[in-house]
Design a protein around this motif. Structure first.
Motif, PDB file in Angstrom:
ATOM      1  N   VAL A  70      42.836  28.822  32.044  1.00 28.91           N
ATOM      2  CA  VAL A  70      41.602  29.552  32.314  1.00 28.91           C
ATOM      3  C   VAL A  70      40.722  29.700  31.076  1.00 28.91           C
ATOM      4  N   CYS A  71      41.299  30.233  30.011  1.00 31.82           N
ATOM      5  CA  CYS A  71      40.480  30.562  28.840  1.00 31.82           C
ATOM      6  C   CYS A  71      39.955  29.315  28.137  1.00 31.82           C
ATOM      7  N   GLN A  72      40.765  28.252  28.080  1.00 29.48           N
ATOM      8  CA  GLN A  72      40.341  27.060  27.361  1.00 29.48           C
ATOM      9  C   GLN A  72      39.501  26.125  28.212  1.00 29.48           C
ATOM     10  N   THR A  73      39.673  26.164  29.525  1.00 23.66           N
ATOM     11  CA  THR A  73      38.944  25.247  30.407  1.00 23.66           C
ATOM     12  C   THR A  73      37.787  25.929  31.117  1.00 23.66           C
ATOM     13  N   LYS A  75      37.871  27.823  33.562  1.00 21.55           N
ATOM     14  CA  LYS A  75      38.091  27.732  34.994  1.00 21.55           C
ATOM     15  C   LYS A  75      37.702  29.034  35.669  1.00 21.55           C
ATOM     16  N   TYR A  76      37.104  28.935  36.830  1.00 21.89           N
ATOM     17  CA  TYR A  76      36.631  30.127  37.535  1.00 21.89           C
ATOM     18  C   TYR A  76      37.795  31.056  37.879  1.00 21.89           C
ATOM     19  N   ASP A  77      37.603  32.338  37.594  1.00 20.82           N
ATOM     20  CA  ASP A  77      38.604  33.344  37.926  1.00 20.82           C
ATOM     21  C   ASP A  77      37.865  34.617  38.342  1.00 20.82           C
ATOM     22  N   ILE A  78      38.122  35.081  39.551  1.00 18.68           N
ATOM     23  CA  ILE A  78      37.434  36.273  40.069  1.00 18.68           C
ATOM     24  C   ILE A  78      37.606  37.450  39.126  1.00 18.68           C
ATOM     25  N   TRP A  79      38.814  37.639  38.611  1.00 16.80           N
ATOM     26  CA  TRP A  79      39.088  38.788  37.741  1.00 16.80           C
ATOM     27  C   TRP A  79      38.229  38.737  36.479  1.00 16.80           C
ATOM     28  N   LEU A  80      38.122  37.559  35.861  1.00 19.51           N
ATOM     29  CA  LEU A  80      37.304  37.431  34.661  1.00 19.51           C
ATOM     30  C   LEU A  80      35.819  37.597  34.969  1.00 19.51           C
ATOM     31  N   ARG A  81      35.376  37.042  36.110  1.00 19.50           N
ATOM     32  CA  ARG A  81      33.962  37.117  36.458  1.00 19.50           C
ATOM     33  C   ARG A  81      33.520  38.557  36.717  1.00 19.50           C
ATOM     34  N   ARG A  82      34.395  39.378  37.241  1.00 18.63           N
ATOM     35  CA  ARG A  82      34.030  40.747  37.575  1.00 18.63           C
ATOM     36  C   ARG A  82      34.169  41.696  36.387  1.00 18.63           C
ATOM     37  N   TYR A  97      36.763  47.726  38.122  1.00 18.75           N
ATOM     38  CA  TYR A  97      35.848  46.639  38.436  1.00 18.75           C
ATOM     39  C   TYR A  97      36.407  45.642  39.447  1.00 18.75           C
ATOM     40  N   THR A  98      37.693  45.659  39.652  1.00 14.78           N
ATOM     41  CA  THR A  98      38.283  44.703  40.594  1.00 14.78           C
ATOM     42  C   THR A  98      39.275  45.440  41.490  1.00 14.78           C
ATOM     43  N   SER A  99      38.951  45.544  42.773  1.00 15.75           N
ATOM     44  CA  SER A  99      39.862  46.205  43.711  1.00 15.75           C
ATOM     45  C   SER A  99      41.117  45.361  43.895  1.00 15.75           C
ATOM     46  N   LEU A 100      42.202  45.999  44.366  1.00 14.69           N
ATOM     47  CA  LEU A 100      43.481  45.298  44.498  1.00 14.69           C
ATOM     48  C   LEU A 100      43.397  44.085  45.426  1.00 14.69           C
ATOM     49  N   PRO A 101      42.702  44.162  46.588  1.00 17.03           N
ATOM     50  CA  PRO A 101      42.610  42.969  47.449  1.00 17.03           C
ATOM     51  C   PRO A 101      41.933  41.788  46.749  1.00 17.03           C
ATOM     52  N   LYS A 104      44.205  40.345  43.896  1.00 18.76           N
ATOM     53  CA  LYS A 104      45.306  39.498  44.367  1.00 18.76           C
ATOM     54  C   LYS A 104      44.858  38.070  44.681  1.00 18.76           C
ATOM     55  N   ARG A 105      43.554  37.842  44.764  1.00 18.30           N
ATOM     56  CA  ARG A 105      43.044  36.488  44.991  1.00 18.30           C
ATOM     57  C   ARG A 105      42.754  35.768  43.678  1.00 18.30           C
ATOM     58  N   SER A 106      42.894  36.480  42.558  1.00 16.75           N
ATOM     59  CA  SER A 106      42.522  35.908  41.270  1.00 16.75           C
ATOM     60  C   SER A 106      43.663  35.105  40.654  1.00 16.75           C
ATOM     61  N   ILE A 107      43.288  34.197  39.744  1.00 16.37           N
ATOM     62  CA  ILE A 107      44.289  33.437  38.990  1.00 16.37           C
ATOM     63  C   ILE A 107      45.077  34.375  38.091  1.00 16.37           C
ATOM     64  N   PHE A 108      44.414  35.387  37.561  1.00 13.11           N
ATOM     65  CA  PHE A 108      45.077  36.346  36.688  1.00 13.11           C
ATOM     66  C   PHE A 108      46.243  37.024  37.407  1.00 13.11           C
ATOM     67  N   TYR A 109      46.025  37.399  38.665  1.00 15.68           N
ATOM     68  CA  TYR A 109      47.112  38.053  39.415  1.00 15.68           C
ATOM     69  C   TYR A 109      48.237  37.060  39.691  1.00 15.68           C
ATOM     70  N   LYS A 110      47.865  35.848  40.126  1.00 17.21           N
ATOM     71  CA  LYS A 110      48.869  34.860  40.501  1.00 17.21           C
ATOM     72  C   LYS A 110      49.663  34.350  39.292  1.00 17.21           C
ATOM     73  N   GLU A 111      48.970  34.187  38.140  1.00 19.10           N
ATOM     74  CA  GLU A 111      49.617  33.587  36.978  1.00 19.10           C
ATOM     75  C   GLU A 111      50.240  34.620  36.039  1.00 19.10           C
ATOM     76  N   ILE A 112      49.711  35.843  36.020  1.00 18.28           N
ATOM     77  CA  ILE A 112      50.171  36.847  35.058  1.00 18.28           C
ATOM     78  C   ILE A 112      50.871  38.031  35.726  1.00 18.28           C
ATOM     79  N   LEU A 113      50.187  38.694  36.667  1.00 19.92           N
ATOM     80  CA  LEU A 113      50.713  39.944  37.215  1.00 19.92           C
ATOM     81  C   LEU A 113      51.932  39.737  38.112  1.00 19.92           C
TER      82      LEU A 113
END
Length: 397
Positions: A70-73, A75-82, A97-101, A104-113
């Motif tokens: 994400v950071c180097q490319t 790449k679009y991420d809802i969590w970062l955009r918001r 800034y980002t509700s739980l629903p 959970k659609r973000s790359i940050f949630y899928k890859e980190i959380l």
């Protein structure tokens, strides 16, 4: 009540010299004072050698993968955009800034959380003007809950310290990269080049500088001897002269506020070898908090000058400023004031004034006297000195 242990932890933080030490210091600062699952620090990859640091080693590969994806490319991420994080917003509670629903659609949630059993997060960031340098994210699981307003105030206090230290490390890394580039540049110069720091410690030099410094100290016979190019011994005359220049440099700083321009401060002739001389430039530091400035020394030797006396063309030229010397050399070749003005991009009036100063300093009354006094070899040597000196100054400054 002042937390003395926190005060000690902050003091240790400001003493760190590497990103690894920074990560350890932040863990030691935060762990006893704020509940969390783990800490994750991401760095600007170009500035730092480590993509990320985590307080739990098994999570590092996961966090590095997110940084690469994400950071180097970008790449679009809802969590970062918001996220509103930017140079003016350096502390953020993710849930603001980002509700739980949506989270959970973000790359940050899928890859980190999700892989690390975390659900809540808060971040502090470090910036240099508009450039992002690093982000420290504190992650909590469901049982630990979200961050309170009191937690956010505590993070705000820590952010200031975090940013100061990250900036220091970024500047240090940048200086190291510049230093490596400078070393390569100086070694490849076609003329001799020696760079001394303010305290006259040699920092960079090339083979030509080693050879001419050796000739300066040992005489012309050194040309026929094998010389190691790994070490340099700066002539005593140069080391004795530079300290006498420092008061002039300091006076120039006081007289003219703001950054100084690179300037040629002195031309030093060898006391007994005609044609051997050194030019000394002062190179102001870009950041006076890091360095007071450096001295670029370039040595030159003209074999043809052996038929002249030490007080020959070189002695005469050394009395002139750089701009006067340029005008004198062209006038000695027979060019008119108008022609010299076109070549040097000056007005004819300026050339006339500078040439008058040349005649006054050298006690000449005509161009013919100037032409006969300056040998044919001296202009070539001097013009080369100016070219290589200017090229070195460009990268140094």
């Amino acid at each position: 009540m002042i937390d003395l242990l926190e005060h000690d932890a902050l003091a240790r933080l400001h003493q760190v010299e590497t990103t690894a030490r920074l990560g350890k210091a932040m863990v030691e600062l935060i762990t006893p004072r704020m509940v969390h699952e783990y800490l994750f620090i991401a760095f600007l990859p170009i500035k730092f050698e480590l993509p990320s640091i985590t307080s739990i080693a098994k999570y590092k590969a996961i966090c590095d993968g997110y940084v690469r994806e994400v950071c180097q490319t970008n790449k679009y991420d809802i969590w970062l955009r918001r996220s509103p994080i930017g140079p003016s917003v350096t502390v953020v509670r993710h849930s603001d800034y980002t509700s739980l629903p949506i989270l959970k659609r973000s790359i940050f949630y899928k890859e980190i959380l999700r892989p690390t059993n975390a659900e809540h997060g808060a971040s502090i960031t470090a910036w240099h003007e508009d450039t992002w340098l690093a982000t420290l994210t504190i992650l909590r699981n469901v049982e630990q809950g979200d961050f309170s307003d009191g937690d956010m105030n505590q993070l705000l206090g820590w952010q200031r310290h975090f940013e100061v230290v990250v900036r220091k490390l970024a500047f240090k890394k940048e200086e190291q990269l510049d230093d490596n580039s400078l070393s390569t540049f100086i070694w490849d110069l076609p003329a001799s080049a020696l760079l001394l720091d303010w305290d006259l410690v040699p920092r960079h030099f090339n083979a030509a500088a080693v050879e001419l410094c050796t000739v300066w100290r040992r005489g012309l016979s050194a040309f026929s001897k094998k010389i190691s190019h790994n070490k340099i011994s700066v002539p005593n005359e140069i080391l004795a002269l530079i300290p006498r220049l420092k008061p002039r440099i300091e006076s120039a700083k006081l007289a003219r506020p703001g950054p100084l321009r690179p300037v040629e401060f002195e031309t030093l002739l060898h006391p007994s070898i005609p044609g051997l001389f050194a030019k000394i430039y002062f190179i102001p530091s870009k950041s006076l908090t890091l360095s007071r400035g450096r001295f670029l020394v370039q040595l030159y030797y003209d074999r043809g000058a052996q038929v002249q006396t030490p007080a020959s063309a070189y002695a005469k030229l050394s009395r002139l400023s750089r701009t006067e010397r340029e005008v004198a050399l062209q006038a000695a070749k027979g060019f008119s004031n108008i022609e010299i003005a076109e070549m040097l991009r000056k007005s004819p009036g300026t050339v006339k004034i500078q040439l008058s100063q040349v005649f006054k300093k050298l006690h000449f009354k005509s161009r013919s006297q100037l032409a006969s006094a300056l040998s044919a070899s001296a202009p070539d040597i001097d013009s080369r000195a100016g070219v290589f000196g200017n090229e070195a100054i460009k990268i140094l400054h």
